[in-house]
Design a protein around this motif. Structure first.
Motif, mmCIF file in Angstrom:
data_model
loop_
_atom_site.group_PDB
_atom_site.id
_atom_site.type_symbol
_atom_site.label_atom_id
_atom_site.label_comp_id
_atom_site.label_asym_id
_atom_site.label_seq_id
_atom_site.Cartn_x
_atom_site.Cartn_y
_atom_site.Cartn_z
ATOM 1 N N LYS A 1 -1.524 2.867 -3.882
ATOM 2 C CA LYS A 1 -2.684 3.254 -3.063
ATOM 3 C C LYS A 1 -3.949 2.512 -3.477
ATOM 4 O O LYS A 1 -4.905 2.432 -2.718
ATOM 5 N N GLU A 2 -3.949 1.991 -4.694
ATOM 6 C CA GLU A 2 -5.152 1.316 -5.196
ATOM 7 C C GLU A 2 -5.241 -0.130 -4.687
ATOM 8 O O GLU A 2 -6.220 -0.812 -4.952
ATOM 9 N N GLN B 1 0.819 -1.223 0.000
ATOM 10 C CA GLN B 1 0.000 0.000 0.000
ATOM 11 C C GLN B 1 0.844 1.260 0.000
ATOM 12 O O GLN B 1 0.376 2.315 -0.422
ATOM 13 N N ASP B 2 2.073 1.148 0.454
ATOM 14 C CA ASP B 2 2.917 2.339 0.521
ATOM 15 C C ASP B 2 3.262 2.886 -0.852
ATOM 16 O O ASP B 2 3.561 4.072 -0.992
ATOM 17 N N ARG C 1 6.549 11.368 -3.490
ATOM 18 C CA ARG C 1 5.224 11.981 -3.245
ATOM 19 C C ARG C 1 5.340 13.174 -2.308
ATOM 20 O O ARG C 1 4.383 13.924 -2.124
ATOM 21 N N ARG D 1 7.371 7.196 -1.311
ATOM 22 C CA ARG D 1 7.018 8.170 -0.262
ATOM 23 C C ARG D 1 7.856 9.433 -0.419
ATOM 24 O O ARG D 1 7.366 10.549 -0.219
#
Lengths: 465, 112
Positions: free
Chosen positions: A428-429, A424-425, A462, A459
């Motif tokens: 996100k889907e 998930q990191d 982003r 991360r």
């Protein structure tokens, strides 16, 4: 009357399937030997002697002391080079009251008119393959002697009680028998707890998300998991501990225990056993060394896991040391600005049941370069990384499951590896449950390092968003 | 890994050995090189007679090649698919994506 179940015979076709010995190969999700023992029980036999061969342990583990069938079990090891007839003759004194013998994969296929009481009228019967007996039924010593010596016995004894002798002599007849069972015959063998109104049977703990399409007749055993939009059936036998990923179709097939079936596959007219796909028509076997397609489900914990965790512990230690100074510099500033702070939330823990983990919670919904930098550098995971070093968490793994919010999800995970970083990191889907199941299946050092690198990079890029 | 020839204006790509994650890069590069050298060849037949095993990476490469060739207005057909790779084609539904022929000659004729 004594029963002798000979599981020591060599069976070439069963080797193609791999995994369990032929006597434990499932027929409509029940091991062959289970049918034999059930017949012993139906005939109210007391003593059953099981002849063991190379796979003695697995057979003994399954049969145990025989109490499940209300039988008394004795084990004997088959001697190398000794023919079944010779062995039976050597224990002649033990079957003075009659003999029931099974050897080689032999199945008594019940016809519609078959009744268990009919077995009481079964005549002395012997079936052979290459001169070796595969099934003998005799009510007295003389009858058994005559049959063993090859004297004329009934060759239609089973037929007279509405049963058909089915010698499973190749992979095709094994597949064919399973397909016959799933097409409806298994109802003639059902035991308590099975429902067969629409010729389907689903075991316990089977997870079927709403979009799965299950079409009778099917047999599905325990602990199966189907991703969304999976089509199963008609005529599919799916055994224990099978994971079927999204959009796969299982039709006219036999899936044996501990099998993973990948995404968007079409298992049609095949036997799948772990990472082996077998064509029942010609016996072609392929072993697929590609866990995206079909694979054997991973065992709970292996030596490889220990090595992986040890190496990752050092990696976690390195990350902690790198983050130590930035964390102690930036976190006080984040606290002073009252943008966010760590709060202890309750999560599931594989060892202790529950654990309270420090999770960074934003206090004010304002944009802050400080907070963004804190997250971009993954410093919000620093306290969790310390827990990895203390052996309370995994560096990479499945997302930690909240308590009580994720209680239902945790029940669906046979293996739970809460990790600081997870799919998930960087995606996100991702679906948490499917990804968690996938991780448990594919976990490896390479996968963990990939998750770590991608998570840290994603991360960072982003910028904390 | 591959041997490319031209037959009636059709590119015939003979692949040898297994098509797996370990070998597909070489397949991709060699095919791309040959396509650059023979830009007029639009249609291809991939002869898999010597391919005894294929995994998802091998399949993915064939599908990518088909996509690339289709974008250039061509087509790609598969010939001489052996039993074991055929099973992989079947379970992955790849046999619905490709036209599969029993021999290279049949596949070449199909372009006529």
């Amino acid at each position: 009357m004594i029963a002798v179940l000979n599981t020591s015979c060599h069976c070439v076709w069963a080797e193609a399937i791999g995994g369990p010995p032929w006597s434990l190969l499932p027929i409509a999700n029940r091991p062959l030997v289970d049918y034999w023992l059930e017949m012993c029980s139906d005939l109210k036999l007391d003593l059953v002697q099981v002849m063991l061969g190379e796979d003695a342990k697995q057979v003994e583990d399954y049969i145990g002391d025989g109490k499940r069938w209300n039988l008394r079990i004795e084990y004997a090891f088959a001697r190398t080079g000794e023919a079944p007839c010779d062995y039976l003759c050597s224990i002649r004194t033990r079957w003075s009251d009659g003999l029931l013998y099974f050897g080689y994969p032999f199945f008594i296929r019940r016809r519609q008119a078959f009744r268990i009481e009919g077995l009481n009228g079964l005549r002395p019967t012997c079936y052979r393959i290459d001169h070796d007996p595969v099934f003998i039924f005799a009510r007295g010593k003389d009858e058994a002697d005559a049959l063993l010596l090859g004297e004329a016995g009934s060759h239609s004894g089973l037929e007279s009680v509405h049963a058909q002798p089915w010698i499973i002599k190749d992979i095709h007849s094994y597949y064919d028998l399973n397909m016959k069972m799933v097409a409806g015959e298994f109802t003639r063998y059902t035991t308590a707890g099975f429902s067969s109104g629409d010729r389907s049977s689903v075991g316990y703990n089977v997870h079927t998300p709403p979009s799965s399409h299950l079409q009778a007749p099917i047999l599905i055993a325990d602990d199966c998991r189907f991703g969304p939009m999976t089509t199963v059936g008609p005529n599919a036998v799916v055994a224990n501990h099978v994971i079927v990923d999204s959009n796969s179709e299982l039709i006219d097939c036999l899936v044996l225990s501990d099998t993973y079936i990948g995404r968007n596959l079409d298992i049609h007219g095949k036997i799948v056993a772990g990472n082996r796909v077998i064509s029942p028509d010609d016996g072609t076997v392929i072993e697929i060394d590609d866990s995206w397609l079909v694979a054997r489900n991973r065992p709970q914990m292996r030596a490889e896991d220990i090595v992986r965790c040890t190496i990752l512990w050092f990696v976690a230690l390195a990350v902690v040391l790198i983050q130590l100074i930035p964390f102690w510099v930036i976190y006080p500033l984040v606290r002073i600005s009252r943008i966010a702070r760590f709060e202890r939330l309750t999560f599931h823990d594989p060892r202790t049941g529950y654990i309270r983990l420090p999770i960074l919670c934003k206090r004010r919904n304002v944009r802050s370069p400080l907070f963004s930098a804190f997250k971009a550098l993954s410093l919000d995971r620093f306290p969790l990384l310390v827990l990895v070093v203390r052996g309370r968490l995994f560096l990479c793994g499945q997302p930690p499951m909240r308590h009580p919010e994720d209680d239902e999800m945790i029940k669906q995970l046979p293996e739970y590896y809460p990790g600081v970083f997870c799919y998930q990191d960087y995606n996100k889907e991702s679906d948490r449950l499917v990804d968690s199941l996938w991780y448990a299946h594919i976990r490896s050092l390479y996968e963990d390092l990939k998750i770590l690198a991608k998570s840290l990079l994603s991360r960072f890029l982003r910028g904390g968003r | 890994m591959i041997d490319c020839t031209k037959q009636d204006g059709i590119g015939v790509v003979r692949v040898g050995g297994a098509m797996t994650a370990a070998t597909v890069d070489s397949f991709r590069e060699q095919l791309a090189d040959w396509q650059e050298r023979e830009p007029e060849v639009k249609n291809f037949v991939v002869d898999l007679e010597s391919v005894d095993f294929m995994d998802s990476a091998g399949l993915g490469t064939l599908i990518a090649a088909l996509k690339r060739i289709s974008e250039r207005g061509g087509d790609m057909k598969i010939a001489c698919l052996q039993k074991k790779p055929r099973m992989v084609f079947e379970i992955t539904r790849a046999h619905k994506v490709f036209e599969i022929y029993n021999s290279t000659e049949d596949a070449v004729r199909a372009f006529a």
